[in-house]
Design a protein around this motif. Structure first.
Motif, mmCIF file in Angstrom:
data_model
loop_
_atom_site.group_PDB
_atom_site.id
_atom_site.type_symbol
_atom_site.label_atom_id
_atom_site.label_comp_id
_atom_site.label_asym_id
_atom_site.label_seq_id
_atom_site.Cartn_x
_atom_site.Cartn_y
_atom_site.Cartn_z
ATOM 1 N N GLU A 3 0.814 -1.218 0.000
ATOM 2 C CA GLU A 3 0.000 0.000 0.000
ATOM 3 C C GLU A 3 0.847 1.267 0.000
ATOM 4 O O GLU A 3 0.336 2.359 -0.272
ATOM 5 N N ASN A 4 2.117 1.118 0.335
ATOM 6 C CA ASN A 4 2.979 2.304 0.472
ATOM 7 C C ASN A 4 4.207 2.233 -0.426
ATOM 8 O O ASN A 4 5.261 2.773 -0.095
ATOM 9 N N LEU A 5 4.083 1.588 -1.556
ATOM 10 C CA LEU A 5 5.219 1.492 -2.479
ATOM 11 C C LEU A 5 5.689 2.865 -2.966
ATOM 12 O O LEU A 5 6.870 3.052 -3.287
ATOM 13 N N SER A 6 4.753 3.799 -2.982
ATOM 14 C CA SER A 6 5.117 5.142 -3.445
ATOM 15 C C SER A 6 5.781 5.978 -2.356
ATOM 16 O O SER A 6 6.243 7.090 -2.615
ATOM 17 N N GLU A 7 5.821 5.426 -1.111
ATOM 18 C CA GLU A 7 6.437 6.148 0.009
ATOM 19 C C GLU A 7 7.520 5.265 0.633
ATOM 20 O O GLU A 7 7.264 4.530 1.585
ATOM 21 N N PRO A 8 8.703 5.307 0.114
ATOM 22 C CA PRO A 8 9.800 4.434 0.574
ATOM 23 C C PRO A 8 10.063 4.513 2.074
ATOM 24 O O PRO A 8 10.494 3.521 2.673
#
Length: 246
Positions: free
Chosen positions: A170-175
């Protein structure tokens, strides 16, 4: 105090934590409250769902036996029964009132009381066997909650791992958030498998062993008192009871 249980527990923890340190890892990496909550909370919930409150609480109380086991000295019990048979042979069954008054074990006291009261041998055997059966059933059910916990914990650990991976996806865009999700995923699995194999299953097996020894002791007492009621020779009684020690 059972020092062997303490040594086993400490050795297991030292081996795992030591291995983590030897590999260059940090102890703090294994400390994840979220993973702990998922695994331990979920395991307790599953065990509560399958158990009655009395069985669950009895299982929790029995856990102290791991460190402070009951005194289960079968050799001393054989000697006590043989002494009772010698006393009864010299002074009759009523002479057993003296050891009866000093007996602290409720099971043994009830059996001795029946003997002193002149109950028939088979009545003593039947009554005591019923009590032994009830004792074994109750305590084995209590020990089984630890076995059940050992079965549920790894599965719930996998559930925690999947939840952690969902958080990662769910958070691939927020490393910056990926690390915590991956940590929960792997640590939850460690908590599940580790708690089952280091704590829950060993506790269950140790309790089952102690219960089996106590059942054997009670069966030995019953056999000895029935033999006394039949008027058997003390030496024959001793030989019969030593069969329980093999």
């Amino acid at each position: 105090m059972d020092r062997l249980s303490l040594i086993g527990l400490l050795l297991g923890l030292i081996a795992i934590i030591g291995g983590q340190l030897l590999e260059g890892g940090r102890i703090s990496s294994l400390l994840q409250f979220t993973a702990f909550l998922i695994v331990i909370g979920g395991t307790i919930g599953a065990v509560l769902l399958q158990s009655t409150l009395d069985t669950f609480m009895n299982g929790i109380r029995l856990a102290r036996w791991i460190i402070l086991p009951p005194a289960l000295e079968l050799e001393a019990q054989v000697k006590a029964v043989v002494n009772w048979s010698n006393t009864a042979r010299r002074g009759g069954l009523l002479a057993l009132e003296t050891p009866l008054m000093g007996e602290k074990d409720p099971f043994v006291k009830r059996a001795l009381q029946m003997l002193v009261d002149g109950a028939e041998p088979e009545a003593i055997r039947h009554t005591m066997e019923l009590e032994i059966g009830a004792y074994e059933e109750k305590h084995r059910a209590a020990a089984k909650i630890w076995e059940s916990a050992g079965g549920y914990a790894p599965t719930i650990g996998i559930l925690g791992a999947v939840m952690g991976l969902i958080h990662v996806m769910e958070n691939l865009s927020e490393p910056a958030k990926l690390g915590s999700g991956i940590a929960v995923a792997f640590v939850a699995t460690i908590y599940g498998v580790g708690s089952a194999n280091l704590f829950f299953l060993p506790i269950s097996n140790k309790l089952k062993h102690l219960i089996a020894v106590e059942v054997k002791r009670r069966e030995m007492v019953t056999e000895g008192l029935v033999a006394i009621a039949h008027g058997e020779n003390p030496r024959i009684i001793e030989s019969k009871l030593r069969g329980f020690l093999i």
